[in-house]
Design a protein around this motif. Structure first.
Motif, PDB file in Angstrom:
ATOM      1  N   ARG A 336       0.832  -1.199   0.000  1.00  0.00           N
ATOM      2  CA  ARG A 336       0.000   0.000   0.000  1.00  0.00           C
ATOM      3  C   ARG A 336       0.863   1.244   0.000  1.00  0.00           C
ATOM      4  O   ARG A 336       1.885   1.317   0.680  1.00  0.00           O
ATOM      5  CB  ARG A 336      -0.914   0.008   1.221  1.00  0.00           C
ATOM      6  CG  ARG A 336      -1.723   1.309   1.286  1.00  0.00           C
ATOM      7  CD  ARG A 336      -2.411   1.533   2.578  1.00  0.00           C
ATOM      8  NE  ARG A 336      -3.019   2.860   2.597  1.00  0.00           N
ATOM      9  CZ  ARG A 336      -3.910   3.250   3.493  1.00  0.00           C
ATOM     10  NH1 ARG A 336      -4.279   2.416   4.462  1.00  0.00           N
ATOM     11  NH2 ARG A 336      -4.412   4.481   3.442  1.00  0.00           N
ATOM     12  N   GLY A 341      -3.562   7.225  -5.885  1.00  0.00           N
ATOM     13  CA  GLY A 341      -4.363   6.061  -6.231  1.00  0.00           C
ATOM     14  C   GLY A 341      -4.541   5.911  -7.739  1.00  0.00           C
ATOM     15  O   GLY A 341      -3.957   6.653  -8.539  1.00  0.00           O
ATOM     16  N   VAL A 342      -5.358   4.948  -8.114  1.00  0.00           N
ATOM     17  CA  VAL A 342      -5.599   4.639  -9.530  1.00  0.00           C
ATOM     18  C   VAL A 342      -7.098   4.733  -9.785  1.00  0.00           C
ATOM     19  O   VAL A 342      -7.896   4.192  -9.010  1.00  0.00           O
ATOM     20  CB  VAL A 342      -5.088   3.224  -9.880  1.00  0.00           C
ATOM     21  CG1 VAL A 342      -5.383   2.896 -11.344  1.00  0.00           C
ATOM     22  CG2 VAL A 342      -3.596   3.122  -9.603  1.00  0.00           C
ATOM     23  N   ARG A 347      -7.996   0.186 -13.084  1.00  0.00           N
ATOM     24  CA  ARG A 347      -7.460  -0.766 -12.118  1.00  0.00           C
ATOM     25  C   ARG A 347      -7.245  -2.160 -12.699  1.00  0.00           C
ATOM     26  O   ARG A 347      -6.509  -2.960 -12.118  1.00  0.00           O
ATOM     27  CB  ARG A 347      -8.389  -0.842 -10.893  1.00  0.00           C
ATOM     28  CG  ARG A 347      -8.348   0.448 -10.075  1.00  0.00           C
ATOM     29  CD  ARG A 347      -9.371   0.453  -8.967  1.00  0.00           C
ATOM     30  NE  ARG A 347      -9.406   1.777  -8.328  1.00  0.00           N
ATOM     31  CZ  ARG A 347     -10.326   2.147  -7.445  1.00  0.00           C
ATOM     32  NH1 ARG A 347     -11.292   1.285  -7.089  1.00  0.00           N
ATOM     33  NH2 ARG A 347     -10.289   3.355  -6.923  1.00  0.00           N
ATOM     34  N   ALA A 359      -2.243   6.122 -15.823  1.00  0.00           N
ATOM     35  CA  ALA A 359      -2.121   4.973 -14.915  1.00  0.00           C
ATOM     36  C   ALA A 359      -1.020   4.026 -15.341  1.00  0.00           C
ATOM     37  O   ALA A 359      -0.933   2.907 -14.875  1.00  0.00           O
ATOM     38  CB  ALA A 359      -3.445   4.224 -14.848  1.00  0.00           C
ATOM     39  N   LEU A 381      -5.841  -4.803  -7.795  1.00  0.00           N
ATOM     40  CA  LEU A 381      -5.568  -3.453  -7.304  1.00  0.00           C
ATOM     41  C   LEU A 381      -6.879  -2.833  -6.868  1.00  0.00           C
ATOM     42  O   LEU A 381      -7.904  -2.974  -7.550  1.00  0.00           O
ATOM     43  CB  LEU A 381      -4.905  -2.612  -8.400  1.00  0.00           C
ATOM     44  CG  LEU A 381      -4.399  -1.219  -8.023  1.00  0.00           C
ATOM     45  CD1 LEU A 381      -3.180  -0.845  -8.861  1.00  0.00           C
ATOM     46  CD2 LEU A 381      -5.478  -0.154  -8.240  1.00  0.00           C
ATOM     47  N   SER A 382      -6.836  -2.115  -5.748  1.00  0.00           N
ATOM     48  CA  SER A 382      -8.035  -1.450  -5.238  1.00  0.00           C
ATOM     49  C   SER A 382      -7.622  -0.148  -4.567  1.00  0.00           C
ATOM     50  O   SER A 382      -6.433   0.160  -4.425  1.00  0.00           O
ATOM     51  CB  SER A 382      -8.792  -2.357  -4.263  1.00  0.00           C
ATOM     52  OG  SER A 382      -7.947  -2.703  -3.174  1.00  0.00           O
ATOM     53  N   GLN A 383      -8.633   0.613  -4.157  1.00  0.00           N
ATOM     54  CA  GLN A 383      -8.387   1.876  -3.460  1.00  0.00           C
ATOM     55  C   GLN A 383      -8.202   1.585  -1.977  1.00  0.00           C
ATOM     56  O   GLN A 383      -9.018   0.901  -1.348  1.00  0.00           O
ATOM     57  CB  GLN A 383      -9.573   2.837  -3.662  1.00  0.00           C
ATOM     58  CG  GLN A 383      -9.350   4.225  -3.114  1.00  0.00           C
ATOM     59  CD  GLN A 383      -8.376   5.045  -3.948  1.00  0.00           C
ATOM     60  OE1 GLN A 383      -8.028   4.662  -5.054  1.00  0.00           O
ATOM     61  NE2 GLN A 383      -7.939   6.170  -3.417  1.00  0.00           N
ATOM     62  N   ALA A 389      -3.148   3.607  -3.261  1.00  0.00           N
ATOM     63  CA  ALA A 389      -3.386   2.372  -3.999  1.00  0.00           C
ATOM     64  C   ALA A 389      -3.009   1.186  -3.133  1.00  0.00           C
ATOM     65  O   ALA A 389      -2.038   1.230  -2.365  1.00  0.00           O
ATOM     66  CB  ALA A 389      -2.585   2.354  -5.287  1.00  0.00           C
TER      67      ALA A 389
END
Length: 401
Positions: A336, A341-342, A347, A359, A381-383, A389
């Motif tokens: 992390r 973020g993305v 993602r 990205a 991948l997530s927030q 990210a």
């Protein structure tokens, strides 16, 4: 190659068509010549001169050969006179003009056998004629002319040419389509190999760029300061060892993708591999590692180390200088950052090869997913909660413990 395949097929078909057209024309001509020749010879044998020298044509109206002829004429020449029409069927207009009749008579007298000529009749139609002689003792007293109109055969011949042309065009198109499929199938492995080579070069450049740049900085610092030379030399040796492992891993991955080598999985401590891999990074001071338990997975240490390096380096590069947190739990490595973020729509795309845009991660995350899938796992991948990210490397746990 498709055009070459189609052109070769077209040339072969043209040769075959030319042979077929020539054979058909020759066959039709021979059939027509044989038909009129046999009819003329047969009628000539039925005619004769009686005792007083008169040509007897009484049997012609009832003769099937005469009644079925398209055009029929009997030329007779008295001694010391030219030929004249003695009998005509179905009309005299179907016979050639007098000039052509005189020429036919001369040829028959010269050759003294059945001759074949093509000439126009008085009505303007072209006929193929057979002229057979009728003897009066020791001289040719008459000639039987049997004609046939070749237009029907020529029309059939032209229709054959048209059908052959259409069939050849269709066959060339089919050959082009089949050639396209075959050449595509033949070229596909070569294109796939070329694509794999390009991917390998891109990934090799991605993997080697950072350690080479670090090695250059270490060497420059060591050469600029004699006091730091021993430490720089030790660090340079470690970087060279790392480069050696990277090259070995790249070659192994290239062989695996080419199908010449299979991945060798064995039990290994994932928590220790994560700690050792991050410790080897030149800029690992901002990375925090949390390993709450012993995690054992079936894997290839070189490939997993490469995937872990890519995860951490990607977080350091795109996190905007924020701290990077790495945690290891059962079959799961989470990296992390606290950067921007993305976006949700990117993602999934960031794990694809050659992704470009805001990205973009080059080939780093694509290698991570490839390594994960090779081990029966995946990457996602997530927030992260609170921003940033969060990338997860999911691996199946070892079943041989």
């Amino acid at each position: 190659m498709t055009l070459l395949f189609a052109a070769t097929t077209a040339v072969c078909l043209l040769v075959l068509v030319a042979i077929a057209v020539h054979t058909d024309h020759h066959s039709r001509t021979n059939d027509l010549d044989n038909s009129v020749s046999h009819r003329a010879d047969g009628l000539a044998r039925t005619l004769f001169y009686d005792a007083v020298g008169t040509l007897r044509t009484d049997s012609l109206p009832e003769d099937e050969l005469a009644r079925s002829a398209e055009a029929l004429g009997i030329l007779e020449a008295l001694p010391n006179s030219g030929p004249r029409i003695r009998y005509a069927y179905s009309s005299q207009a179907a016979l050639p003009a007098q000039r052509e009749l005189d020429e036919i008579w001369r040829e028959v007298k010269r050759d003294q056998e059945t001759i074949l000529v093509t000439t126009s009749a008085v009505n303007g139609r072209a006929y193929r004629w057979a002229a057979a002689s009728v003897w009066d003792n020791d001289r040719i007293g008459a000639v039987v002319l049997v004609g046939a109109d070749p237009s029907q055969g020529e029309a059939d011949h032209q229709r054959l040419i048209q059908w052959l042309a259409l069939c050849c065009a269709a066959l060339v198109l089919v050959a082009a389509a089949v050639g396209h499929l075959l050449t595509g199938r033949a070229m596909r492995p070569a294109l796939r190999g070329l694509e794999q080579q390009e991917q390998f070069l891109a990934e090799a450049a991605h993997e080697l760029r950072t350690p080479l740049a670090t090695l250059r900085l270490v060497v420059e610092e060591g050469s600029a300061s004699p006091q730091r030379a021993p430490a720089a030399l030790d660090q340079a040796v470690r970087l060279v060892d790392r480069l050696g492992r990277l090259v070995t891993g790249l070659l192994a991955r290239a062989r695996m993708e080419a199908g010449t080598q299979e991945v060798e999985l064995g039990p290994l401590r994932l928590d220790q591999l994560v700690e050792r891999t991050i410790a080897e990074l030149p800029d690992s001071t901002g990375v925090t590692v949390t390993t709450a338990e012993v995690v054992i997975v079936d894997g290839d240490s070189g490939l997993l180390a490469q995937a872990l390096r890519n995860l951490v380096e990607n977080a350091l590069r795109h996190g905007g200088g924020t701290p990077v947190e790495v945690s290891v739990t059962a079959g799961r490595v989470v990296v992390r950052d606290h950067g921007p973020g993305v976006p949700p729509e990117d993602r999934t795309r960031v794990f694809e090869r050659h992704v470009t845009g805001t990205a973009s991660t080059g080939t780093g995350l694509a290698i991570v997913r490839w390594v994960a899938e090779l081990h029966g796992g995946t990457a996602r991948l997530s927030q992260a909660p609170g921003g940033g990210a969060l990338v997860e490397l999911l691996l199946p746990e070892c079943t041989s413990r």
